[in-house]
Design a protein around this motif. Sequence first.
Motif, PDB file in Angstrom:
ATOM      1  N   THR A  85       8.245  -8.907   2.365  1.00 23.50           N
ATOM      2  CA  THR A  85       7.347  -8.340   1.367  1.00 23.50           C
ATOM      3  C   THR A  85       6.123  -7.771   2.078  1.00 23.50           C
ATOM      4  OG1 THR A  85       8.061  -9.838  -0.377  1.00 23.50           O
ATOM      5  CG2 THR A  85       5.906  -8.817  -0.647  1.00 23.50           C
ATOM      6  N   LEU A  86       5.921  -6.469   1.951  1.00 22.01           N
ATOM      7  CA  LEU A  86       4.839  -5.791   2.660  1.00 22.01           C
ATOM      8  C   LEU A  86       3.561  -5.732   1.839  1.00 22.01           C
ATOM      9  CD1 LEU A  86       6.917  -2.814   4.108  1.00 22.01           C
ATOM     10  CD2 LEU A  86       6.463  -5.046   5.150  1.00 22.01           C
ATOM     11  N   ALA A  87       3.678  -5.840   0.521  1.00 23.92           N
ATOM     12  CA  ALA A  87       2.506  -5.815  -0.351  1.00 23.92           C
ATOM     13  C   ALA A  87       2.923  -6.301  -1.732  1.00 23.92           C
ATOM     14  CB  ALA A  87       1.911  -4.408  -0.447  1.00 23.92           C
ATOM     15  N   VAL A  88       1.941  -6.750  -2.496  1.00 25.08           N
ATOM     16  CA  VAL A  88       2.147  -7.095  -3.899  1.00 25.08           C
ATOM     17  C   VAL A  88       1.201  -6.237  -4.723  1.00 25.08           C
ATOM     18  CG1 VAL A  88       1.979  -8.889  -5.660  1.00 25.08           C
ATOM     19  CG2 VAL A  88       2.905  -9.442  -3.396  1.00 25.08           C
ATOM     20  N   VAL A  89       1.742  -5.594  -5.754  1.00 23.26           N
ATOM     21  CA  VAL A  89       0.976  -4.666  -6.589  1.00 23.26           C
ATOM     22  C   VAL A  89       0.891  -5.236  -7.998  1.00 23.26           C
ATOM     23  CG1 VAL A  89       0.747  -2.283  -7.378  1.00 23.26           C
ATOM     24  CG2 VAL A  89       1.937  -2.777  -5.214  1.00 23.26           C
ATOM     25  N   THR A  90      -0.310  -5.250  -8.565  1.00 22.31           N
ATOM     26  CA  THR A  90      -0.485  -5.707  -9.939  1.00 22.31           C
ATOM     27  C   THR A  90      -1.378  -4.734 -10.690  1.00 22.31           C
ATOM     28  OG1 THR A  90      -2.389  -7.074  -9.276  1.00 22.31           O
ATOM     29  CG2 THR A  90      -0.250  -8.167  -9.369  1.00 22.31           C
ATOM     30  N   GLY A  91      -1.188  -4.680 -12.025  1.00 22.80           N
ATOM     31  CA  GLY A  91      -2.059  -3.834 -12.823  1.00 22.80           C
ATOM     32  C   GLY A  91      -1.338  -3.172 -13.968  1.00 22.80           C
TER      33      GLY A  91
END
Length: 296
Positions: A85-91
């Motif tokens: 997992t290179l990043a986690v995106v929320t929104g």
Amino acid sequence: MSLHLTDQQIDRVIRLSLEEDAPFGDLTSQAFVPAEAQARAALAAREPGVMAGGRVFARAMGAVDAGVLVDLRGAEGAPFQAGETLAVVTGPARAMLTAERTALNLLQRMCGIATLTARYTAAVEGAVSAAGRPIRITDTRKTTPGLRALERHAVRCGGGHNHRSGLSDAVLAKDNHLALVGDLAEAIRQARSRLPHTAHIEVEVDQYEQIPAALAGGADTIMLDNFGLDDLRRGVELISGNALVEASGGVTLETVADIAAAGVDLISVGALSHSARALDIGLDMDLGLNGKLRAD
């Protein structure tokens, strides 16, 4: 030109990309996703590679709605493995979906370049030029129009170096320039008289017989273009430290180590940008922050 990739350079590319992809909004997301929906997504590597463009990805994801937040997990230039997992995106879900393809296109492209560059730099690791300098793998101007700043950054992430930024950045007389001049040595001297004293002059030659004139004119770097290995070694010996020696033309992963062994200082590789394959990286969307794609 600064080697630092600026927010202004990044945002210009993102703006044009979003205008191309969603000039009047995202019809699908507007039709299927509630306006209040919040979501979470994982940026997942489908294959191993080298990270480049994390900040570009984050700014692209937040360009539609500043409420989209990106938690980057890997540093620029760091290797990663498949499944990582290179990043986690929320929104806001709609904004995430609208920005997804632009963000992924840029990241996949940059990671592909960084990964290919790392393979080239690994192939010449430990090699030194005839002058005793570490050999540099460099990019060229064979970049995707509009993406040069991003692609040059990706080359640096892969351990490579940048050649001139563009035509306004440095002097490089190539074959079509030389076809318009007579005496090469005199042409170099005349060019020197017109340039600031700080300017570095590089001259491309495609025949061994042109090297003496390039030396006589005082070229700072001599590019040996599409030379065979024997002529490459002869050229390095003839130049004998009186100019930097750059090898260019048709360099591949299979030939780059032998080219380095000829004793050149620089190896420029157009393939770093014009032939790099986009890395397989995906954005895996959860149902939502609360277990379903809507706000509670």
